[in-house]
Design an enzyme around this catalytic site. Structure first.
Site, mmCIF file in Angstrom:
data_model
loop_
_atom_site.group_PDB
_atom_site.id
_atom_site.type_symbol
_atom_site.label_atom_id
_atom_site.label_comp_id
_atom_site.label_asym_id
_atom_site.label_seq_id
_atom_site.Cartn_x
_atom_site.Cartn_y
_atom_site.Cartn_z
ATOM 1 N N GLN A 180 -21.860 -4.641 -26.256
ATOM 2 C CA GLN A 180 -22.076 -3.188 -26.324
ATOM 3 C C GLN A 180 -21.520 -2.469 -25.099
ATOM 4 O O GLN A 180 -21.582 -1.235 -25.028
ATOM 5 C CB GLN A 180 -23.573 -2.872 -26.473
ATOM 6 C CG GLN A 180 -24.239 -3.510 -27.683
ATOM 7 C CD GLN A 180 -23.856 -2.847 -29.011
ATOM 8 O OE1 GLN A 180 -23.228 -1.777 -29.046
ATOM 9 N NE2 GLN A 180 -24.220 -3.480 -30.119
ATOM 10 N N CYS A 315 -29.452 -6.595 -36.471
ATOM 11 C CA CYS A 315 -29.590 -8.046 -36.600
ATOM 12 C C CYS A 315 -31.043 -8.448 -36.847
ATOM 13 O O CYS A 315 -31.308 -9.559 -37.275
ATOM 14 C CB CYS A 315 -29.090 -8.741 -35.348
ATOM 15 S SG CYS A 315 -27.374 -8.378 -35.027
HETATM 16 N N1 PMP Z 1 -24.630 -9.385 -28.742
HETATM 17 C C1 PMP Z 1 -24.935 -8.094 -28.936
HETATM 18 C C2 PMP Z 1 -25.514 -7.300 -27.798
HETATM 19 C C3 PMP Z 1 -24.724 -7.492 -30.180
HETATM 20 O O1 PMP Z 1 -25.039 -6.212 -30.365
HETATM 21 C C4 PMP Z 1 -24.195 -8.282 -31.234
HETATM 22 C C5 PMP Z 1 -23.966 -7.681 -32.611
HETATM 23 N N2 PMP Z 1 -25.103 -7.059 -33.135
HETATM 24 C C6 PMP Z 1 -23.872 -9.626 -30.970
HETATM 25 C C7 PMP Z 1 -24.106 -10.144 -29.721
HETATM 26 C C8 PMP Z 1 -23.275 -10.514 -32.040
HETATM 27 O O2 PMP Z 1 -21.941 -10.151 -32.257
HETATM 28 P P1 PMP Z 1 -21.153 -10.603 -33.587
HETATM 29 O O3 PMP Z 1 -21.627 -9.718 -34.681
HETATM 30 O O4 PMP Z 1 -19.706 -10.366 -33.226
HETATM 31 O O5 PMP Z 1 -21.436 -12.044 -33.807
#
Ligand code: PMP
Length: 374
Positions: A180, A315
Site C-alpha cells: 500500500q 482480504c
Molecule cells: N499486503 C497488503 C498490505 C495488502 O493490502 C495485500 C492485498 N490486499 C497483500 C499484501 C496481498 O497482495 P496480493 O493480492 O498481491 O497477493
C-alpha cells in the site's frame, strides 16, 4: 460507477492494458529461449526490473539489489519471510499486530516451528518506530513491518525504521510489506514486497526486492529462472503491463490530501461518525465508523447507487478485524467501519455523492426496522 475501493484493487490503466496486449501480440517469446524472440522478452524483463528498482526508493537514487517477479505480494511476503527464516541463525522475529494475513499467517507458521514472534500493536505505543526498534535484540533474525496498513492507512517512516534497526543490529533482516506504500512514499529495506494490482496493473503480478548482499533461498524450485530465485516461465505480458503502470502512475500526495480533506469536511457535517484513521495515516485511505449502521448494511446501500467502498480489509471477507482492534478501534465501532480508498481518478463530486448517500442511509436505518440497528 463511483469506485472508492482502491486499497482492495485498482482498475488497470490504459497504458498497462496496451502494454499487455502488445506483449501478447508481438513479444510472447519465452525469456529463456535462445532465439531473438527470447532475447526480446528478456529485454522486457530487464527494463521492468530497472523501473521497479528506480520506483521503490521514491528518490533519485535507485535501491541496489535484485528484483524477483512473483505472482503478487502474497507470494513475495511468503518468500521473504520463509526465506529469511530458513537462513536465520537466531529465532526471534519482531513484527506488528496489524500485518496483512499473508504476513501474519506466514509468521504463525514460523511460531509453530519454534520461532519467537513478537507482534506489537500501535495502540500500545506513542512512538511505534521506537517500540519496534526497542524490541530488536542481538537474537532478532527478522523484522517484518508493513509500510502502510491496508485497513486504515496507518503508515510508518520506512527509511527511518530501516536505518534505526540496522544501527541496533546490522544482522537483522528487515522485510517491508510495501503493497500500500509503493509509489506513494520513500521505501528501504532488505526485502520489500510490492503488488501490481494496487497500482493500476493487473492481478497476478508482483515483485520482491532483495537488497544486494541479502541471500534468501527460493520458495519455488524448478527450471532456475530469475537467477534461480523464482522458477517458472516469466509472465512477460504481465511484467510489461506492470512496468507500464509504474511509468503511468499519477497518484500524488497533494491530490489525495485534497480528496481526504473534502471527505473529512463532509463527514464532519454528519452525526455519529467516528474517524478510525488519524494523522499518522496516508491520505489515500480513510477509515471511519458510521455508528448505528453495520458495515454490510452501509456497503450494500451504497452499492445500490453504484458506489463501491469496503468494510476494512477486502482480504478479511467479513471476518472481525483484529487489525482495527490493534489500532485502538472498539469492537462496536469495527462493526460499522467503512474504508474509502482513492486513486488519482477520483473527484470531490464523487465524494459528495458518497456522503449524500451515507447521510440518506443513516436516515433510512434510523427510521427503519430495528434489525438494522443495534
Ligand atoms: N499486503 C497488503 C498490505 C495488502 O493490502 C495485500 C492485498 N490486499 C497483500 C499484501 C496481498 O497482495 P496480493 O493480492 O498481491 O497477493
Amino acid at each position: 460507477m463511483i469506485y472508492l475501493d482502491n486499497a482492495a484493487t485498482t482498475k488497470p490503466c490504459l497504458e498497462c492494458r496496451k502494454a499487455v496486449a502488445e506483449a501478447m501480440e508481438n513479444q510472447f517469446g519465452n525469456a529463456s529461449s535462445l532465439h531473438n524472440m527470447g532475447t526480446a522478452s528478456l529485454q522486457i524483463l530487464s527494463r521492468a526490473k530497472r523501473t521497479v528498482l528506480a520506483a521503490l526508493s521514491g528518490t533519485k537514487s535507485p535501491l541496489d539489489g535484485e528484483v524477483v517477479f512473483t505472482s503478487g505480494a502474497t507470494e513475495s511476503n511468503n518468500m521473504a519471510i520463509f526465506g529469511a527464516a530458513e537462513r536465520a541463525r537466531c529465532r526471534r522475529i519482531v513484527s506488528t499486530a496489524i500485518e496483512h494475513p499473508s504476513v501474519a499467517r506466514a509468521l504463525d507458521g514460523l511460531a509453530e516451528r519454534g520461532f519467537e514472534v513478537v507482534r506489537l500493536a500501535p495502540k500500545d505505543h506513542a512512538d511505534f518506530i521506537e517500540a519496534i526498534v526497542n524490541a530488536v535484540d542481538e537474537n532478532t533474525a527478522l523484522v517484518s513491518v508493513m509500510a502502510v496498513n491496508n485497513e486504515t492507512g496507518f503508515a510508518v517512516d520506512v527509511p527511518l525504521l530501516y536505518k534505526q534497526i540496522k544501527r541496533k543490529n546490522p544482522k537483522t533482516a528487515v522485510h517491508i510489506d510495501a503493497v500500500q506504500g509503493f509509489l506513494k512514499m520513500p521505501l528501504d529495506g532488505d526485502l520489500i514486497s510490492v503488488s501490481g494490482h494496487k497500482i493500476h496493473s493487473s492481478k497476478g503480478i508482483g515483485a520482491l526486492f532483495i537488497k544486494k548482499g541479502e541471500i534468501i533461498p527460493p520458495l519455488l524450485k524448478g527450471g532456475g529462472q530469475q537467477h534461480n530465485l523464482r522458477s517458472g516461465t516469466e509472465p512477460v505480458e504481465l511484467i510489461a503491463g506492470f512496468e507500464a503502470a509504474i511509468n503511468a502512475y499519477r497518484g500524488s500526495h497533494e491530490g489525495f490530501l485534497k480528496l481526504k480533506n473534502h471527505l473529512l469536511k463532509r463527514l464532519s457535517e454528519l452525526s455519529d461518525i467516528k474517524l478510525n484513521s488519524d494523522e499518522r495515516c496516508v491520505p489515500n485511505i480513510v477509515n471511519f465508523s458510521v455508528r448505528g449502521v453495520r458495515s454490510e448494511i452501509m456497503l450494500h446501500s451504497l452499492e445500490e447507487d453504484g458506489i463501491y467502498v469496503s468494510s476494512g480489509s477486502a482480504c478479511s471477507k467479513g471476518k472481525k478485524s483484529g487489525v482495527l482492534e490493534a489500532l485502538g478501534v472498539s469492537d462496536k465501532d469495527a462493526d460499522c467501519a467503512v474504508r474509502v480508498s482513492f486513486c488519482a481518478d477520483n473527484t470531490t463530486d464523487e465524494i459528495d455523492a458518497l456522503c449524500d448517500k451515507i447521510s440518506k442511509t443513516i436516515e433510512r436505518v434510523r427510521r427503519g426496522t430495528s434489525k438494522n440497528r443495534f
